[in-house]
Structure formats: structure tokens, C-alpha cells
Design a protein around this motif. Structure first.
Motif, mmCIF file in Angstrom:
data_model
loop_
_atom_site.group_PDB
_atom_site.id
_atom_site.type_symbol
_atom_site.label_atom_id
_atom_site.label_comp_id
_atom_site.label_asym_id
_atom_site.label_seq_id
_atom_site.Cartn_x
_atom_site.Cartn_y
_atom_site.Cartn_z
ATOM 1 N N UNK A 1 41.008 40.665 52.309
ATOM 2 C CA UNK A 1 40.247 39.427 52.488
ATOM 3 C C UNK A 1 38.771 39.646 52.184
ATOM 4 N N UNK A 2 38.251 40.795 52.595
ATOM 5 C CA UNK A 2 36.855 41.114 52.305
ATOM 6 C C UNK A 2 36.649 41.239 50.801
ATOM 7 N N UNK A 3 37.552 41.941 50.137
ATOM 8 C CA UNK A 3 37.461 42.096 48.684
ATOM 9 C C UNK A 3 37.490 40.737 47.996
ATOM 10 N N UNK A 4 38.382 39.865 48.429
ATOM 11 C CA UNK A 4 38.481 38.535 47.829
ATOM 12 C C UNK A 4 37.215 37.721 48.085
ATOM 13 N N UNK A 5 36.702 37.776 49.308
ATOM 14 C CA UNK A 5 35.527 36.986 49.660
ATOM 15 C C UNK A 5 34.296 37.431 48.874
ATOM 16 N N UNK A 6 34.160 38.747 48.680
ATOM 17 C CA UNK A 6 32.986 39.273 47.999
ATOM 18 C C UNK A 6 33.194 39.455 46.493
ATOM 19 N N UNK A 7 34.399 39.125 46.030
ATOM 20 C CA UNK A 7 34.744 39.243 44.602
ATOM 21 C C UNK A 7 34.536 40.672 44.098
ATOM 22 N N UNK A 8 35.063 41.634 44.874
ATOM 23 C CA UNK A 8 35.017 43.036 44.472
ATOM 24 C C UNK A 8 36.408 43.628 44.625
ATOM 25 N N UNK A 9 36.597 44.828 44.103
ATOM 26 C CA UNK A 9 37.898 45.491 44.192
ATOM 27 C C UNK A 9 38.132 46.023 45.604
ATOM 28 N N UNK A 10 39.398 46.143 45.961
ATOM 29 C CA UNK A 10 39.789 46.687 47.254
ATOM 30 C C UNK A 10 39.241 48.106 47.421
ATOM 31 N N UNK A 11 39.305 48.894 46.369
ATOM 32 C CA UNK A 11 38.795 50.273 46.448
ATOM 33 C C UNK A 11 37.282 50.287 46.701
ATOM 34 N N UNK A 12 36.573 49.303 46.188
ATOM 35 C CA UNK A 12 35.130 49.217 46.417
ATOM 36 C C UNK A 12 34.840 48.935 47.890
ATOM 37 N N UNK A 13 35.663 48.105 48.500
ATOM 38 C CA UNK A 13 35.519 47.832 49.935
ATOM 39 C C UNK A 13 35.679 49.137 50.707
ATOM 40 N N UNK A 14 36.696 49.915 50.363
ATOM 41 C CA UNK A 14 36.944 51.187 51.063
ATOM 42 C C UNK A 14 35.781 52.161 50.885
ATOM 43 N N UNK A 15 35.256 52.246 49.666
ATOM 44 C CA UNK A 15 34.141 53.152 49.394
ATOM 45 C C UNK A 15 32.921 52.755 50.219
#
Length: 174
Positions: free
Chosen positions: A145-159
Motif C-alpha cells: 500500500x505504501x509503494x502504491x501510494x508513493x508510486x515507488x517499487x516495493x523493494x524501494x519501500x523496503x530499502x
């Protein structure tokens, strides 16, 4: 919870004066912000007040908010600051009551959760993207959900979360 209409004026007065975008933004985010404020340690009525205060503050800067790439993250930051303000206000009121108490047998003053306030202040010291992601995670969104909201990749959220955790650990060690 107090609606945007109740906080900004009467129904007939605000239906013409509140921008439709703001009304939609309020209705879309009101419950999520309330959950976030309650998860920060406020009781429900105080959390409602903090969220209402944040929306009023947001409304006064609505033209600026519309220019932001992520107004929801800005709203989270505004609510976070409102929550901190409410903790500070509660503490001041408790100290004032303690000073005005005449009897020594008065009930002890319940201390606010200073560790939670300190953590919120440390989160404010994170770089913007890390702060956004941590705030959204604390509010109950999952990584996708965070990745979708911020329009970034899931891996970027984890990093970013990994980096934020390391930075927070370093800040706590100071």
C-alpha cells in the motif's frame, strides 16, 4: 469526529465555501488519520480534536497543499505535529493542576509517554522519503500500500525502511 463542515462553519455556509477537492480529501483520509492519532497514544476524543486541528491547518494552506506531489504524506506530518502539540498541552495542564492542588494527598499525575513523543521527534529528523514511509507504516499501511501510494517499487519501500531503522537506531544511541 467533527466533520470539516462543522469545524469550518455551518452546512449552508461551507457547502459554497469549502472546495470540493478539500471535502473529498477530508472524507477520504479522516478515518485513517484518526486511527493514526489514536495509535500515537491519544484517547479517542483527544485524537479527534488533534485530527480536526490538523485538517483546519491543512485547509488554511490548501492552495499550497494542492501543489505538493504527496498531500497525504503532508497530512500525516500535520497530524503528527498536532499529536505532539496535544501531548505538550496535556503535560502543561497536568503541571498547572499539580501546582494549584492544595492537598498533598492528591492523585499522582499520570506522566505522558515521553518515549512515544521522543520517537515522533526522531522520526521528524529522518530524510523526507524515509519519514513518509515510516509514518505510513505506523499508520497501518502495509508495504505494498505504501509503494502504491508513493508510486515507488516495493523493494524501494523496503530499502527506505531499512535505512530509516538504521538511522533511528543511530539517533537513539546519541
Amino acid at each position: 469526529m467533527t466533520s470539516a463542515t462543522e469545524r469550518c462553519g455551518s452546512e449552508t455556509e461551507t457547502s459554497a465555501s469549502l472546495p470540493l477537492e478539500f471535502e473529498a480529501f477530508f472524507l477520504t483520509n479522516q478515518l485513517r488519520m484518526l486511527k493514526y492519532a489514536v495509535s500515537s497514544g491519544l484517547d479517542r476524543s483527544t485524537a479527534e480534536e488533534a485530527v480536526s486541528d490538523a485538517f483546519v491547518a491543512l485547509y488554511t494552506r490548501w492552495d499550497h497543499v494542492l501543489t505538493l506531489t504527496n498531500p497525504v504524506a503532508y497530512l500525516y506530518a500535520t497530524v503528527r505535529h498536532s499529536v505532539i502539540d496535544h501531548f505538550r498541552r496535556q503535560r502543561r495542564e497536568q503541571l498547572l493542576r499539580a501546582r494549584t492542588e492544595e492537598t498533598a494527598e492528591s492523585e499522582p499525575i499520570e506522566e505522558p509517554d515521553h518515549s512515544r513523543i521522543e520517537l515522533l521527534q526522531l522520526i521528524d529528523r529522518l530524510p523526507l522519503r524515509q519519514r513518509e514511509i515510516v509514518t505510513l507504516l505506523v499508520a497501518g499501511l502495509d508495504y505494498q500500500e505504501i509503494a502504491d501510494m508513493l508510486a515507488i517499487k516495493l523493494s524501494t519501500v523496503r530499502v527506505h525502511l531499512h535505512a530509516a531503522r538504521r538511522r533511528l537506531a543511530a539517533l537513539l544511541a546519541e
